[in-house]
Write a protein that holds these residues in place. Structure first.
Motif, PDB file in Angstrom:
ATOM      1  N   MET A  92       0.855  -1.183   0.000  1.00  0.00           N
ATOM      2  CA  MET A  92       0.000   0.000   0.000  1.00  0.00           C
ATOM      3  C   MET A  92       0.889   1.231   0.000  1.00  0.00           C
ATOM      4  SD  MET A  92      -2.870  -0.997   2.841  1.00  0.00           S
ATOM      5  CE  MET A  92      -3.639   0.620   2.683  1.00  0.00           C
ATOM      6  N   GLY A  93       0.289   2.373  -0.309  1.00  0.00           N
ATOM      7  CA  GLY A  93       1.069   3.613  -0.281  1.00  0.00           C
ATOM      8  C   GLY A  93       0.240   4.771  -0.779  1.00  0.00           C
ATOM      9  N   GLY A  94       0.861   5.627  -1.580  1.00  0.00           N
ATOM     10  CA  GLY A  94       0.175   6.817  -2.056  1.00  0.00           C
ATOM     11  C   GLY A  94       0.301   7.969  -1.079  1.00  0.00           C
ATOM     12  N   ALA A  95      -0.328   9.105  -1.430  1.00  0.00           N
ATOM     13  CA  ALA A  95      -0.203  10.326  -0.644  1.00  0.00           C
ATOM     14  C   ALA A  95      -0.632  10.142   0.803  1.00  0.00           C
ATOM     15  CB  ALA A  95      -1.027  11.437  -1.305  1.00  0.00           C
ATOM     16  N   LYS A  96      -1.681   9.381   1.034  1.00  0.00           N
ATOM     17  CA  LYS A  96      -2.181   9.169   2.394  1.00  0.00           C
ATOM     18  C   LYS A  96      -1.894   7.763   2.908  1.00  0.00           C
ATOM     19  CE  LYS A  96      -5.944  12.515   1.820  1.00  0.00           C
ATOM     20  NZ  LYS A  96      -7.428  12.717   1.853  1.00  0.00           N
ATOM     21  N   GLY A  97      -1.092   7.009   2.171  1.00  0.00           N
ATOM     22  CA  GLY A  97      -0.744   5.657   2.590  1.00  0.00           C
ATOM     23  C   GLY A  97      -1.905   4.687   2.507  1.00  0.00           C
ATOM     24  N   SER A  98      -2.959   5.031   1.742  1.00  0.00           N
ATOM     25  CA  SER A  98      -4.169   4.214   1.732  1.00  0.00           C
ATOM     26  C   SER A  98      -4.495   3.614   0.365  1.00  0.00           C
ATOM     27  CB  SER A  98      -5.372   5.048   2.201  1.00  0.00           C
ATOM     28  OG  SER A  98      -5.568   6.158   1.349  1.00  0.00           O
ATOM     29  N   ARG A  99      -3.607   3.755  -0.612  1.00  0.00           N
ATOM     30  CA  ARG A  99      -3.865   3.215  -1.939  1.00  0.00           C
ATOM     31  C   ARG A  99      -3.305   1.793  -2.037  1.00  0.00           C
ATOM     32  NH1 ARG A  99      -5.121   5.528  -6.864  1.00  0.00           N
ATOM     33  NH2 ARG A  99      -6.297   6.924  -5.504  1.00  0.00           N
ATOM     34  N   ILE A 100      -4.149   0.838  -2.482  1.00  0.00           N
ATOM     35  CA  ILE A 100      -3.735  -0.559  -2.610  1.00  0.00           C
ATOM     36  C   ILE A 100      -2.982  -0.742  -3.922  1.00  0.00           C
ATOM     37  CG2 ILE A 100      -4.546  -2.947  -2.778  1.00  0.00           C
ATOM     38  CD1 ILE A 100      -7.079  -2.021  -1.229  1.00  0.00           C
ATOM     39  N   PHE A 101      -1.739  -1.220  -3.824  1.00  0.00           N
ATOM     40  CA  PHE A 101      -0.908  -1.410  -5.006  1.00  0.00           C
ATOM     41  C   PHE A 101      -0.780  -2.878  -5.415  1.00  0.00           C
ATOM     42  CE2 PHE A 101       1.357   2.714  -3.752  1.00  0.00           C
ATOM     43  CZ  PHE A 101       0.531   3.461  -4.581  1.00  0.00           C
ATOM     44  N   SER A 102      -0.831  -3.789  -4.455  1.00  0.00           N
ATOM     45  CA  SER A 102      -0.790  -5.207  -4.818  1.00  0.00           C
ATOM     46  C   SER A 102      -1.525  -6.022  -3.761  1.00  0.00           C
ATOM     47  CB  SER A 102       0.655  -5.701  -4.957  1.00  0.00           C
ATOM     48  OG  SER A 102       1.345  -5.614  -3.731  1.00  0.00           O
ATOM     49  N   ALA A 103      -2.312  -6.989  -4.235  1.00  0.00           N
ATOM     50  CA  ALA A 103      -3.148  -7.782  -3.327  1.00  0.00           C
ATOM     51  C   ALA A 103      -3.593  -9.055  -4.038  1.00  0.00           C
ATOM     52  CB  ALA A 103      -4.368  -6.965  -2.883  1.00  0.00           C
TER      53      ALA A 103
END
Length: 812
Positions: A543-554
């Motif tokens: 996860m990551g992104g500007a707010k740490g809430s974007r799912i990148f791999s799952a």
């Protein structure tokens, strides 16, 4: 003569007479090379351990010092880094990286045979360095009074460190090596558009090559920026070669970047902050500093550590510039104006204040201490500790009483990231019931550690590496297969993938909620544009992104198979909560995985006082204290308590909103037992409940140090308005403070008071934090104006000694 040679006799004497010392010496002074070598050559110490924060620097220092001894590494000069150990009975000086020193301390707290520990480049203030220093100080105090500690850097905040050590009864004399081997000229290059800083770098490189002689070192945040700059340097003169240098490269490529340029040629080395400290690159006399770095930022809410691009501190800039003055006079080109440089933070924020401390907390438990019992230069927040304890429980590293378990011990001994160590350890246990899961775990850890990106769906990404493996993935896979004595396979048991992810990232098992997901740790998450699944449950790896809430791999998650394999993650509980939309209580029996509901059945039993109070607490924790209306007095009390803990940490426990919300059941629950409706709850005044967190003596002291109201010379008790950051404010009519010579003091002068002096009609006339200067200066102008506007009021010539009043002249 190197600068450090001049203070060498003083340093030896200081270490002889004290248990520790702090050495400040500029880059190129010889503190990382000449000094430790001379200490063993003069037989002042039998065995020295020198801590280096970076593997590249550790390897190169060890190699250089071994050459100085006409030896190979592993003889008198040793090296101990991850996946590489070169020591022998003849070793007198051992260069180690941070994790290695921690393991040495844990395995042998007495550090048998070692008589000096050197903490080099301590300004970086990594968690591992702070932790190792805390453990070493305990070893020194309890077991080894003869053990010496030397802290070194060019840009340390020496005052903060020595004062903090003194508070733990550790006296640490400071020695300073003045001057540098060679001077460095500074050139500042202002930017018209800060957002386009990267596009300027190729032009500045070409400018520097044209203006200067010698080779060039360029500091950039990461590989992405390095690749961009390299693509834009293809038109350089044929005598100039371009190299890249970063941590993930293999040793051979790194050495190509470090070795001198060929005779008659120049080199441009594009690097990250891996070359910032303790590294000399032959021929470099020009540095171009972008002023940027890639830094890990921990999101306490989501539990995700994300790499972000940020500005470096002034101390880091000094370190980078120092690479140019190592072997001859140099020059540094700094991106941005001098004013921009001077506005940067003086020093880096210690990692322990801004990172995930789960591993640190676990190491402390093995050491036999709680975090707050250690001699830490900076103490992490209670929110960080709570988050770490929750994760360690889910990883089976601790039990319900927060005690270290056998699994926790195995995780630490494994020597890798604690999440991935838990996955590998438990996969071996599950192998008999889940054939193929151990090998799948090896392929998965290789994919995660190699950071190879091919697909947001992990099963697709793994299959992609099976058919067309990336070189970095192959390297990691070879290492793990060899270490765990396993053989490669042609087909993976991908049905077990969700189990492995739940073992490594149990806090990131998630349930569909609206357009996003609710994580097991209670945070929300959003799907990336490339993730196509719409499963009710997923297990998330990245996860990551500007707010740490974007799912990148799952990958999709089968909760039935997950519960069978990992029952420790699930618990059944009776839940009562208030549904604001429906305006009613919901009473259910639920199977939970952290904060997500796996299965729910209605409970038909009545809702008693205990359940209702629990529901209110959950609602307050969800909405925050802003749920309560008209609570200005309580809000001001909270700020005063926060400031008391800030200014008097030895007298007051830490108070912040996160702490309060995490402990609602302790301080607020007893006051909510008679509240039955939401409107009652919103109108509840939590002032008394908040005040009683402090005992009577603490409350009394608070009223003296940071009073709610202050009595002014007129006799009025005027309310002070406090804020979390900045001065407190006192709005009062000017006539009421006549006779007051100086601004009143708050918190014994630690908190400034901004006085807003008002007209008789309570309109602002003056803002001042220095009443004495105001009376003697600009008051005269206001006096003239006010005499004409308010002739019935008293406007004395000497307000500092005049009688205060809240009346007109005729009634004084």
């Amino acid at each position: 003569m190197l600068p450090v040679e001049e203070i060498y006799p003083s340093l030896v004497e200081t270490l002889s007479n004290n248990s520790m010392a702090l050495l400040q010496a500029p880059p190129g002074a010889g503190k990382s090379t000449w000094l430790p070598l001379q200490l063993i050559r003069d037989n002042h110490f039998k065995h020295i351990i020198m801590l280096e924060p970076r593997r590249l620097a550790a390897r190169n220092i060890a190699s250089y010092l071994a050459q100085c001894q006409n030896e190979n590494v592993g003889q008198s000069i040793g090296l101990r880094i991850r996946q590489e150990k070169q020591v022998s009975p003849q070793t007198k000086l051992e260069i180690v990286t941070e994790g290695m020193l921690t393991r040495m301390l844990q395995n042998d707290p007495e550090l048998t045979g070692i008589d000096l520990i050197i903490f080099d480049e301590f300004h970086e203030r990594s968690i591992a360095a702070d932790m190792a220093l805390a453990f070493a100080l305990e070893t020194q105090s309890a077991l080894r009074e003869d053990l010496k500690i030397l802290i070194m850097s060019a840009t340390l905040d020496a005052t903060h460190i020595t004062e903090k050590l003194l508070s733990f009864d550790h006296i640490c004399p400071v020695l300073t090596s003045e001057g540098r081997s060679f001077p460095i000229n500074e050139v500042y290059i202002p930017l018209k558009d800060e957002t386009r800083w990267l596009a300027q770098i190729p032009r500045i490189i070409k400018q520097a090559l044209a203006e200067q002689t010698g080779s060039l070192l360029v500091f950039l945040p990461g590989q992405k920026e390095i690749n961009f700059v390299a693509r834009n340097l293809t038109d350089l003169d044929e005598t100039v070669s371009v190299f890249s240098l970063f941590g993930e490269q293999n040793k051979h490529i790194q050495q190509q970047a470090i070795k001198p340029a060929e005779i008659g040629k120049r080199k441009v080395v594009l690097t990250t902050n891996v070359a910032e400290t303790s590294l000399t690159i032959s021929g470099i006399r020009i540095v171009i500093d972008s002023g940027k770095k890639r830094a890990a930022k921990f999101n306490l809410k989501t539990g995700v550590t994300e790499l972000i691009t940020s500005n470096i501190s002034q101390s880091s800039a000094v370190q980078r510039a120092g690479r140019a003055g190592r072997i001859e006079a140099g020059i540094v080109y700094r991106l941005g104006s001098r004013q921009t440089f001077e506005r940067r933070n003086t020093h880096d924020i210690p990692e322990v204040l801004s990172s995930d401390i789960s591993n640190f907390v676990l190491e402390a438990k093995q050491w036999g201490a709680n975090i707050n019992e250690l001699c830490l230069l900076d103490m992490p927040s209670s929110g960080q500790v709570v988050q770490a304890e929750k994760l360690l429980l889910m990883l089976e590293a601790t039990d319900i009483k927060c005690k270290l378990t056998n699994t926790g011990q195995k995780i630490l001994n494994f020597g890798t990231d604690i999440r991935l160590a838990h996955m590998l350890i438990k996969a071996e246990v599950l192998e008999s019931s889940h054939p193929g899961i151990s090998l799948l775990a090896v392929y998965l850890i290789s994919l995660i550690e190699s950071r190879v990106k091919t697909s947001d769906e992990l099963s697709v990404a793994l299959n992609s590496q099976m058919t067309n493996p990336h070189p970095v993935f192959k390297k990691q896979l070879t290492y793990w297969l060899s270490r765990l004595k396993l053989k490669p396979v042609h087909e993976l048991a991908l049905s077990h993938l969700n189990i492995l992810l739940a073992l490594a990232y149990p806090d990131r098992v998630a349930k569909k909620r609206g357009q996003g997901y609710l994580l097991a740790n209670g945070a929300g998450a959003d799907l990336s544009d490339n993730y196509w699944h719409d499963d009710e449950f997923i297990a998330i790896a990245q996860m990551g992104g500007a707010k740490g809430s974007r799912i990148f791999s799952a990958t999709p998650c089968d909760m039935i198979s997950l519960e069978l394999a990992l029952p420790h993650l699930f618990n059944e509980k009776e839940v009562c909560e208030f549904d604001e939309k429906a305006g009613r209580f919901i009473h259910e029996n639920r199977i939970m995985l952290g904060a997500i509901t796996v299965e729910a059945k209605q409970n038909h039993a009545g809702i008693d006082q205990r359940l209702r109070t629990s529901a209110w607490l959950d609602l307050i924790e969800k909405r925050g204290l802003d749920l309560f209306v008209e609570n200005k007095e309580a809000e001001q009390l909270f700020i005063r308590m926060f400031l008391a803990a800030k200014f008097y940490p030895d007298q007051y426990c830490e108070i912040n909103k996160d702490c309060l919300l995490a402990s609602l059941d302790i301080w607020l629950a007893p006051y909510l037992t008679d509240i039955k409706k939401l409107e009652q709850l919103k109108k509840f005044n939590y002032y008394e409940a908040l005040k009683n967190i402090f005992d009577w003596q603490m409350q009394s002291a608070l009223d003296i140090l940071l009073p709610f109201r202050i009595k002014v010379p007129s006799g009025s008790n005027v309310r002070i308005n406090y804020q979390l950051d900045g001065p407190a404010k006192l709005a009062v009519r000017m006539q009421e403070v006549f006779g007051l010579a100086n601004t009143p003091m708050l918190a014994q002068g630690k908190l400034p008071l901004l006085m807003e002096l008002l007209s008789p009609a309570k309109r602002p006339l003056q803002l001042t934090q220095d009443l004495s200067t105001f009376w003697q200066g600009s008051y005269k102008e206001i006096q003239k104006e006010m005499k004409g506007r308010y002739p019935k009021h008293f406007w004395p010539d000497d307000p500092s000694t005049a009688q205060a009043t809240n009346r007109v002249k005729s009634k004084m």
